[in-house]
Design a protein around this motif. Structure first.
Motif, PDB file in Angstrom:
ATOM      1  N   ALA A   1      18.710  -8.738  25.854  1.00  0.00           N
ATOM      2  CA  ALA A   1      18.417  -8.362  24.467  1.00  0.00           C
ATOM      3  C   ALA A   1      19.620  -7.684  23.823  1.00  0.00           C
ATOM      4  N   ARG A   2      20.346  -6.886  24.617  1.00  0.00           N
ATOM      5  CA  ARG A   2      21.531  -6.204  24.091  1.00  0.00           C
ATOM      6  C   ARG A   2      22.597  -7.228  23.690  1.00  0.00           C
ATOM      7  N   ARG A   3      22.812  -8.226  24.568  1.00  0.00           N
ATOM      8  CA  ARG A   3      23.799  -9.263  24.242  1.00  0.00           C
ATOM      9  C   ARG A   3      23.377 -10.047  23.007  1.00  0.00           C
ATOM     10  N   ALA A   4      22.079 -10.361  22.901  1.00  0.00           N
ATOM     11  CA  ALA A   4      21.591 -11.106  21.737  1.00  0.00           C
ATOM     12  C   ALA A   4      21.784 -10.299  20.452  1.00  0.00           C
ATOM     13  N   LEU A   5      21.550  -8.986  20.536  1.00  0.00           N
ATOM     14  CA  LEU A   5      21.722  -8.139  19.360  1.00  0.00           C
ATOM     15  C   LEU A   5      23.190  -8.081  18.940  1.00  0.00           C
ATOM     16  N   VAL A   6      24.091  -7.968  19.928  1.00  0.00           N
ATOM     17  CA  VAL A   6      25.516  -7.931  19.613  1.00  0.00           C
ATOM     18  C   VAL A   6      25.957  -9.239  18.973  1.00  0.00           C
ATOM     19  N   LEU A   7      25.505 -10.370  19.522  1.00  0.00           N
ATOM     20  CA  LEU A   7      25.867 -11.675  18.953  1.00  0.00           C
ATOM     21  C   LEU A   7      25.324 -11.810  17.527  1.00  0.00           C
ATOM     22  N   ALA A   8      24.107 -11.297  17.301  1.00  0.00           N
ATOM     23  CA  ALA A   8      23.537 -11.346  15.958  1.00  0.00           C
ATOM     24  C   ALA A   8      24.366 -10.515  14.981  1.00  0.00           C
ATOM     25  N   LEU A   9      24.816  -9.335  15.426  1.00  0.00           N
ATOM     26  CA  LEU A   9      25.650  -8.493  14.564  1.00  0.00           C
ATOM     27  C   LEU A   9      26.993  -9.160  14.275  1.00  0.00           C
ATOM     28  N   VAL A  10      27.570  -9.824  15.296  1.00  0.00           N
ATOM     29  CA  VAL A  10      28.821 -10.550  15.077  1.00  0.00           C
ATOM     30  C   VAL A  10      28.606 -11.653  14.041  1.00  0.00           C
TER      31      VAL A  10
ATOM     32  N   VAL B   1      26.254 -11.768  11.664  1.00  0.00           N
ATOM     33  CA  VAL B   1      26.037 -11.159  10.350  1.00  0.00           C
ATOM     34  C   VAL B   1      27.367 -10.716   9.745  1.00  0.00           C
ATOM     35  N   ASP B   2      28.219 -10.077  10.557  1.00  0.00           N
ATOM     36  CA  ASP B   2      29.525  -9.628  10.055  1.00  0.00           C
ATOM     37  C   ASP B   2      30.406 -10.809   9.671  1.00  0.00           C
ATOM     38  N   GLY B   3      30.373 -11.880  10.488  1.00  0.00           N
ATOM     39  CA  GLY B   3      31.189 -13.047  10.186  1.00  0.00           C
ATOM     40  C   GLY B   3      30.816 -13.688   8.861  1.00  0.00           C
ATOM     41  N   VAL B   4      29.523 -13.820   8.628  1.00  0.00           N
ATOM     42  CA  VAL B   4      29.050 -14.390   7.359  1.00  0.00           C
ATOM     43  C   VAL B   4      29.444 -13.467   6.199  1.00  0.00           C
ATOM     44  N   ALA B   5      29.292 -12.152   6.397  1.00  0.00           N
ATOM     45  CA  ALA B   5      29.621 -11.199   5.331  1.00  0.00           C
ATOM     46  C   ALA B   5      31.106 -11.239   4.993  1.00  0.00           C
ATOM     47  N   VAL B   6      31.969 -11.258   6.017  1.00  0.00           N
ATOM     48  CA  VAL B   6      33.411 -11.292   5.776  1.00  0.00           C
ATOM     49  C   VAL B   6      33.798 -12.606   5.097  1.00  0.00           C
ATOM     50  N   ALA B   7      33.226 -13.720   5.573  1.00  0.00           N
ATOM     51  CA  ALA B   7      33.538 -15.008   4.961  1.00  0.00           C
ATOM     52  C   ALA B   7      33.131 -15.029   3.493  1.00  0.00           C
ATOM     53  N   ALA B   8      31.941 -14.495   3.203  1.00  0.00           N
ATOM     54  CA  ALA B   8      31.486 -14.446   1.803  1.00  0.00           C
ATOM     55  C   ALA B   8      32.408 -13.584   0.959  1.00  0.00           C
TER      56      ALA B   8
ATOM     57  N   ARG C   1      24.924  -4.847   7.482  1.00  0.00           N
ATOM     58  CA  ARG C   1      24.486  -3.871   8.492  1.00  0.00           C
ATOM     59  C   ARG C   1      23.186  -3.179   8.068  1.00  0.00           C
ATOM     60  N   PHE C   2      23.062  -2.906   6.778  1.00  0.00           N
ATOM     61  CA  PHE C   2      21.819  -2.297   6.283  1.00  0.00           C
ATOM     62  C   PHE C   2      20.626  -3.219   6.558  1.00  0.00           C
TER      63      PHE C   2
END
Length: 456
Positions: A5-14, A16-23, A123-124
Motif C-alpha cells: 500500500a505504501r508503494r502504491a501511495l508513492v506511485l500515485a503521488l508521483v 499526481v505530481d507528474g500530471v500537475a507539473v506537465a499541466a 497534493r491537497f
C-alpha cells in the motif's frame, strides 16, 4: 501501512505530481506563446521538465510517506522544490537546446508560479482522497502500543476517534498486565515487551508506538537495544504526556542531541496566517450587517428596561485578560424576557465579539471564551485552552442537551489537537446552519452564570 500500500501511495503521488507539473509547463508555454513561432519547444520542455521536477521532489522528501499528508510542512517543501526546479530550468538552458526557452524570464516565472499552484492543488486533493480511503479502513497502519496505563489508553482512543490518521491499533504490549487482559473495543494485552518479535509476526503489525512512562525502564532500554531485530517495523516514541498531544512539539538539536521543545501556542506558521486572515475577512465582512442588527437589538432591550450591553473580563490566549462587550440576554432558562430569549436564539448576543476578533483577542472559531471569574472551574484544562484564542463559535456551541464541563472540554481538546483551517470552516458552516434553524446549545445549570451564558 503495508509495504504494498505504501508503494502504491508513492506511485500515485508521483503520478499526481507528474500530471500537475506537465499541466503547469504546458500552461506556462501557452501563456508565453507570443514569443514562439511554433510549439516545437513544448515537447522538449515536457521531456526535460517533468522528470527533472520529480527528481527534485524526491530529493526533498516529498515521497517519504511518514512525513506527508498532515500539517503544512509538505506544502512548504512543494514551494521550495518547485523553486529549485525552475532554477534548474535556467541552468539546463546553458547546456541544452532549452537555451532559448530558459532565457525567457516570463516563461520561467510562469513555470515557477503555476507549478507551485498545480502541485499544491494536487497534493491537497491527494490528502482528501487518502483521508476518504482511511475513514473506510484502507491505507492504515496496523499498530501495537507498547506501554498501557492512562497514556497508552489515551493514544488508542485518540486514533480510534481520528480514523483519517490511518492508525489502526491492534493490541497492547505491557509489563504489568498479563496477556489476554481486555482493554477497550475488543482489544487486549498481547504480552510483555520481551515477546514483541512474536507479537509483531502474529499481528502483522507495521509499526509500534512506545509509551516510555508506561513501561519499566529495563524494558524500554532493552527495546531500543534490540530495535534493529524487529524485522523493519517502524518504532515511534510518544511523549506520553496527555497535555503534550495538544501542544505543538518541535524537535531541536542541542549538542548533537535531539530534544522535544513545546511551543507556547498551538496554531503557528501557515495555519496561523490562514486562520488570522479568515478571522479578519469574516469580521470585516460581517460588521456592515452586524451594526444595524446590534442597534435594533439594543433598542429592543432598552424598550424592555434592560441595559443592552455589559463588559465582561475574559481569559485570553496566553493567560492575559481582555474585556468583551456582550448583549445582555440574561440567564438562559431563568428570568429572561421575551426579547432576551429571541436575541439569544438568533445568536445576536455574540455579534459585539466581532470587535474582539478585529482586535486580535478572539477568533471566529475556537474554544468558549472563559470569564475571568469562572476560570477556577476550567483550571484543569487551562494549559490547553491558553494555547489558542477563544472563539465566537466552536465545537462547544454544537453540543445538544445539558452538557457538563468535562464533555465540553473533550470537544474543545479535540478541536485544539486536530486543528486545521478546514475544521474551522466545517464548524463555522454547522454553526450557521444551527442558528438559521433557531437552535442554540443548552448548558448544564452549574455553568449558567450571566457571564458564562453571555457568549453561549
Amino acid at each position: 501501512m503495508p509495504r504494498r500500500a505504501r508503494r502504491a501511495l508513492v506511485l500515485a503521488l508521483v503520478g499526481v505530481d507528474g500530471v500537475a507539473v506537465a499541466a503547469a509547463l504546458v500552461a506556462a508555454y501557452w501563456l508565453a506563446a507570443d514569443q514562439w513561432s511554433t510549439w516545437s519547444g513544448a515537447a522538449l520542455l515536457l521531456a526535460v521538465g517533468v522528470p527533472g521536477a520529480l527528481a527534485v521532489f524526491g530529493l526533498h522528501r516529498l515521497y517519504v510517506v511518514d512525513e506527508l499528508l498532515e500539517g503544512p510542512t509538505e506544502y512548504g517543501r512543494v514551494i521550495y522544490a518547485c523553486t529549485l526546479a525552475a532554477l534548474g530550468l535556467i541552468v539546463l538552458g546553458f547546456w541544452t537546446r532549452l537555451g532559448d526557452v530558459a532565457r525567457s524570464r516570463r516563461l520561467v516565472i510562469l513555470v515557477w508560479l503555476l507549478s507551485i499552484v498545480a502541485v499544491g492543488v494536487g497534493r491537497f486533493l491527494a490528502r482528501r482522497a487518502v483521508r476518504f480511503i482511511r475513514r473506510r479502513g484502507g491505507l492504515a497502519s496496523r499498530t501495537v502500543i507498547v506501554g498501557l496505563g492512562t497514556a497508552g489508553l489515551s493514544l488508542a482512543r485518540h486514533f480510534a476517534d481520528l480514523k483519517h490518521a490511518g492508525v489502526r491499533v491492534v493490541g497492547f504490549v505491557d509489563d504489568f498486565l498479563p496477556a489476554g487482559t481486555p482493554v477497550m473495543d475488543g482489544l487486549q494485552v498481547l504480552g510483555p515487551p520481551s515477546a514483541l518479535p512474536r507479537i509483531l509476526a502474529e499481528t502483522a503489525a507495521d509499526e509500534i508506538i512506545v509509551v516510555p512512562t508506561a513501561m519499566a525502564w529495563e524494558s524500554f532500554r532493552d527495546l531500543f537495544r534490540g530495535g534493529m531485530t524487529l524485522n523493519g517495523t517502524a518504532v515511534r516514541v510518544s511523549p506520553a504526556i496527555r497535555d503534550v498531544v495538544t501542544a505543538n512539539v518541535k524537535v531541536h538539536q542541542r549538542g548533537f542531541l535531539p530534544f522535544l521543545t513545546l511551543e507556547r501556542f498551538r496554531i503557528t506558521g501557515l495555519d496561523a496566517v490562514l486562520k488570522g486572515t479568515m478571522d479578519y475577512v469574516l469580521a470585516l465582512g460581517a460588521l456592515p450587517m452586524a451594526l444595524p442588527l446590534l442597534a435594533a437589538a439594543a433598542a429592543a432591550l432598552v424598550a424592555t428596561r434592560v441595559r443592552p450591553f455589559r463588559s465582561v473580563p475574559m481569559v485570553g490566549r496566553g493567560g492575559g485578560a481582555f474585556r468583551a462587550l456582550v448583549l445582555d440576554v440574561g440567564e438562559v432558562g431563568d428570568s429572561q424576557t421575551a426579547v432576551q430569549r429571541l436575541l439569544y436564539r438568533l445568536g445576536l448576543d455574540r455579534l459585539p465579539l466581532l470587535l474582539n476578533v478585529l482586535g486580535g483577542q478572539m477568533s471566529v472559531v475556537g474554544p468558549r471564551p472563559i470569564p475571568v471569574e469562572r476560570r477556577a472551574a476550567y483550571e484543569p484544562w487551562m494549559p490547553n485552552l491558553l494555547m489558542v484564542k477563544p472563539g465566537i463559535t466552536g465545537a462547544w456551541a454544537l453540543q445538544d442537551g445539558p452538557v457538563s464541563v468535562d464533555e465540553e472540554m473533550r470537544a474543545n481538546l479535540f478541536y485544539i489537537r486536530n486543528y486545521t483551517i478546514w475544521l474551522d470552516l466545517e464548524l463555522l458552516a454547522r454553526s450557521l446552519l444551527r442558528l438559521l434553524g433557531g437552535r442554540r446549545s443548552q448548558r448544564a445549570a452549574e455553568v449558567g452564570t450571566r457571564e458564562s451564558v453571555a457568549v453561549h
